[in-house]
Design a protein around this motif. Structure first.
Motif, PDB file in Angstrom:
ATOM      1  N   THR A   1       0.837  -1.197   0.000  1.00  0.00           N
ATOM      2  CA  THR A   1       0.000   0.000   0.000  1.00  0.00           C
ATOM      3  C   THR A   1       0.872   1.246   0.000  1.00  0.00           C
ATOM      4  OG1 THR A   1      -0.076   0.074   2.413  1.00  0.00           O
ATOM      5  CG2 THR A   1      -1.790  -1.213   1.306  1.00  0.00           C
ATOM      6  N   ALA A   2       2.156   1.053   0.208  1.00  0.00           N
ATOM      7  CA  ALA A   2       3.103   2.170   0.149  1.00  0.00           C
ATOM      8  C   ALA A   2       4.467   1.642  -0.252  1.00  0.00           C
ATOM      9  CB  ALA A   2       3.206   2.861   1.504  1.00  0.00           C
TER      10      ALA A   2
ATOM     11  N   ASN B   1       5.396   7.021   1.500  1.00  0.00           N
ATOM     12  CA  ASN B   1       4.017   6.520   1.465  1.00  0.00           C
ATOM     13  C   ASN B   1       3.198   7.182   0.371  1.00  0.00           C
ATOM     14  OD1 ASN B   1       3.918   9.026   2.781  1.00  0.00           O
ATOM     15  ND2 ASN B   1       1.957   8.482   3.727  1.00  0.00           N
TER      16      ASN B   1
ATOM     17  N   LYS C   1       2.325   3.866  -4.269  1.00  0.00           N
ATOM     18  CA  LYS C   1       1.654   2.604  -3.945  1.00  0.00           C
ATOM     19  C   LYS C   1       1.871   1.603  -5.067  1.00  0.00           C
ATOM     20  CE  LYS C   1      -1.930   5.098  -1.416  1.00  0.00           C
ATOM     21  NZ  LYS C   1      -1.027   6.269  -1.333  1.00  0.00           N
TER      22      LYS C   1
ATOM     23  N   TYR D   1      -0.351   7.439   9.083  1.00  0.00           N
ATOM     24  CA  TYR D   1      -0.704   6.542   7.982  1.00  0.00           C
ATOM     25  C   TYR D   1      -0.281   5.104   8.269  1.00  0.00           C
ATOM     26  CZ  TYR D   1       4.186   7.492   6.627  1.00  0.00           C
ATOM     27  OH  TYR D   1       5.555   7.633   6.628  1.00  0.00           O
TER      28      TYR D   1
ATOM     29  N   GLU E   1       0.695   1.227   6.611  1.00  0.00           N
ATOM     30  CA  GLU E   1       1.306   0.627   5.418  1.00  0.00           C
ATOM     31  C   GLU E   1       1.273  -0.895   5.552  1.00  0.00           C
ATOM     32  OE1 GLU E   1       5.147   3.224   4.451  1.00  0.00           O
ATOM     33  OE2 GLU E   1       4.849   2.843   6.576  1.00  0.00           O
TER      34      GLU E   1
END
Lengths: 186, 436
Positions: free
Chosen positions: B117-118, B123, B126, B425, B427
């Motif tokens: 996702t990152a 980040n 993706k 966030y 990940e």
């Protein structure tokens, strides 16, 4: 005199046995193509007590030979586990063998390091030998056994390999990750 | 050509067997026969070793000894054989050294790819990513002369492939206690930067802690130095003392990235540092503790340029066994602005990673935190991939060894950035890492 005759016959039998064995000595061809016999390997090493050990002096029993390094925590524990299973199989059969582990990293795998290694892992059987050599002998041994390895800083990248030599020092079996059960090679 | 000594040795062995034969008259004949067989096998193996050596000697002497007189009397054979053995031993050693000095140069290395996702370094990206291709060469130049070259191909956050001459070192080894290297090397601080630098296969975790990433991937420490490095180890008590001393080019921050100045510095100021560690043995086997520090003068590409005296002092500890792999590193900065006149600034960063080894892998957890003063030009100017910002991150992961050369890793992480841009966030990423 029956006793004397018996003695003579036994001598004769022994002599015949010796002659047969000796006659075949020169033809001690490697059972495994490309793998050196025990006598062809670098001979002089130092064990974890600091004593000199000559590899050929271990002949007379099977010799299981591998290489490892004391600070390896990925491959070498698997090797030691596999050797321990082989030892258990030998014990079940009442057989004897010499188990030899030679250090890949002589600068760090000195006798004291191996002594510590044995102590911490309870590898105290007298038929297990943890050996140290110089850089040249270590390279030569790995080369002769066909063990590929390379260093990356303090790590040694190497394979999961061992060789079994028969009591006369001839290579009998090569063991690796593809061998599901090393003990089955015995 | 048969060796004249071989039959002699065989006859000697035969004699030994015959001399021992009367013992067979006792009870337990089969056991004794087995014992004798074992002794015979042992003798034969030794004979083979001796015969081989004699063969080697004869081959070596063939040309020179053809015209020589008759063989020496038997009484002189023993010392001669001893001399021969010594000579062969020397030849063996020389040959072994020569084999190690193979002129071919095998290339080894590491590579990895991944998805998540990152991106592991930012980040903002993706999906799938190509990691590193690291090629490692160590041409051996002589008994004491060492060299080490490492080429790294990596995909930057802009998607372009960059090539780094990651390491280019030529060294001289005086002994295990002292090796000196010249060139570009991994700066010896902490544990990860030298033990787990490149080669994601080596690491249990998917990535390094953010603040000790490489300079262009978010790191705030000079992971590479161009200069000279003295390193070694010596036994001390039951354990081992290790040391590193180094001096190199002072760093510069260019385009928001700390740069090790491969070709020299404009300001001409050096960086000097050191690391002292102790590897325990006995009950604490596997434990290493140490201290590290450096002093560096770092300029940047601003107008006018900042010049900061960076002083770092810290400590590290590692507990590495067949069961556990725990790593902790701590860094305290006491930086002084020499050009900007903003005074001194204190910052700190550290992480703790705990890992439990499984039969085919490991599980791990890590907590890392960096509190970096934004009024300090050293951190304020590091803007690439948000490297100079304060943050804290918690991560857990799993490593699965597919085979002995391939590892599949999974990491879940939560990150809070706490100053430049307050953010939070999560990940999730997987990595496939190999060695070859």
């Amino acid at each position: 005199m029956p006793g004397s005759l018996l003695t003579s016959l036994r001598r004769l039998a022994c002599a015949a046995l010796a002659a047969v064995v000796l006659a075949t000595t020169g033809a001690a061809a490697a059972a495994l193509p490309g793998v050196a016999g025990l006598a062809d390997l670098p001979q002089r090493w130092r064990d974890d007590d600091g004593r000199e050990l000559v590899l050929a002096a271990l002949a007379g029993e099977r010799v299981i030979l591998t290489m490892a390094y004391a600070t390896c925590h990925r491959v070498c524990p698997l090797t030691i586990d596999a050797l321990a299973r082989m030892q258990r199989r030998l014990d079940e059969r009442g057989e004897h063998a010499q188990i030899v582990v030679v250090g890949y990293d002589p600068a760090n795998d000195d006798p004291a390091a191996w002594r510590q290694y044995r102590r911490s892992r309870h590898l105290d059987r007298p038929n297990w030998h943890f050996l140290t050599g110089d850089e040249a002998s270590t390279n030569a041994l790995a080369h002769a056994l066909g063990f590929d390895y390379w260093r990356y800083d303090e790590h040694v990248m190497h394979e999961l390999r061992a060789l079994v030599f028969d009591p006369r020092g001839r290579p009998e079996a090569a063991l690796g990750p593809e061998t599901p059960d090393w003990a089955s090679a015995l | 050509m048969p060796a004249p000594f071989t039959p002699l040795l065989r006859v000697l062995a035969l004699g030994l067997v015959l001399a021992a034969a009367p013992a067979l008259g006792a009870d337990g004949e089969s056991a004794q026969l087995a014992e004798m067989q074992k002794k015979l096998d042992k003798s034969l193996a030794m004979i083979e070793a001796l015969a081989k050596r004699v063969h080697e000697l004869e081959a070596r002497q063939t040309g020179a000894s053809v015209a020589q007189a008759a063989p020496a009397p038997a009484a002189t054979e023993a010392p001669r054989l001893e001399a021969v053995e010594q000579r062969v031993q020397q030849i063996e050693t020389a040959n072994a050294a020569r084999r190690g000095d193979d002129t071919s140069l095998p290339i080894h290395g590491f590579a990895d790819v991944g998805a998540g996702t990152a991106n592991p370094f930012t980040n903002e990206l993706k999906g799938a990513y190509v990691g590193n291709l690291d090629l490692y060469l160590t041409p051996k130049l002589g008994e004491h002369t060492l060299s080490l070259f490492e080429l790294n191909f990596e995909v930057g956050t802009d998607g372009a492939v960059g090539v780094d001459l990651e390491r280019a070192q030529v060294g001289y080894q005086f002994s295990d206690a002292a090796t000196v290297w010249l060139g570009r090397f991994h700066t010896p601080f902490g544990y990860i930067n030298t033990a787990l630098h490149h080669g994601n296969w080596l690491s249990t975790a998917v990535r390094r802690p953010k603040f000790v990433q490489f300079e262009d991937q978010g790191g705030v420490l000079p992971a590479h130095t161009v200069g000279a490095w003295l390193t070694g180890s010596t036994h001390a008590g039951d354990g081992k003392l290790t040391y590193d001393l180094y001096a190199g080019n002072g760093q510069e921050i260019i385009g928001g990235v700390l740069d090790m100045r491969n070709a020299g510095t404009v300001h001409g100021n050096p960086m000097v540092g050191g690391r002292l560690g102790y590897k325990f043995a006995g009950a604490l086997d596997g434990l290493t503790v140490g201290v590290h520090g450096f002093v560096d003068k770092v300029s940047d590409d601003q107008q006018p340029a900042d010049l900061t005296r960076v002083r770092m002092l810290g400590a590290y500890a590692v507990y590495d066994t067949d069961t556990w792999e725990h790593i902790a590193e701590f860094y305290a900065f006491d930086n002084e602005s020499l050009a900007g006149g903003t005074g001194t600034h204190r910052s700190e960063a550290g992480f703790v990673q705990l890992a439990y080894r499984l039969p085919r892998g490991a599980v791990y957890g890590r907590y890392e935190r960096a509190s970096l003063q934004q009024s300090d030009p050293y951190f304020a100017q590091m803007t690439s991939v948000d490297s100079g910002a304060s943050y804290y991150r918690t991560a857990v992961g799993l490593r699965f060894d597919v085979d002995l050369k391939t590892a599949l890793k999974l990491e879940l992480a939560n990150t809070h950035t706490t100053d430049r841009l307050v953010n939070d966030y999560n990940e999730a990423m997987v990595q496939y890492a190999i060695r070859f």
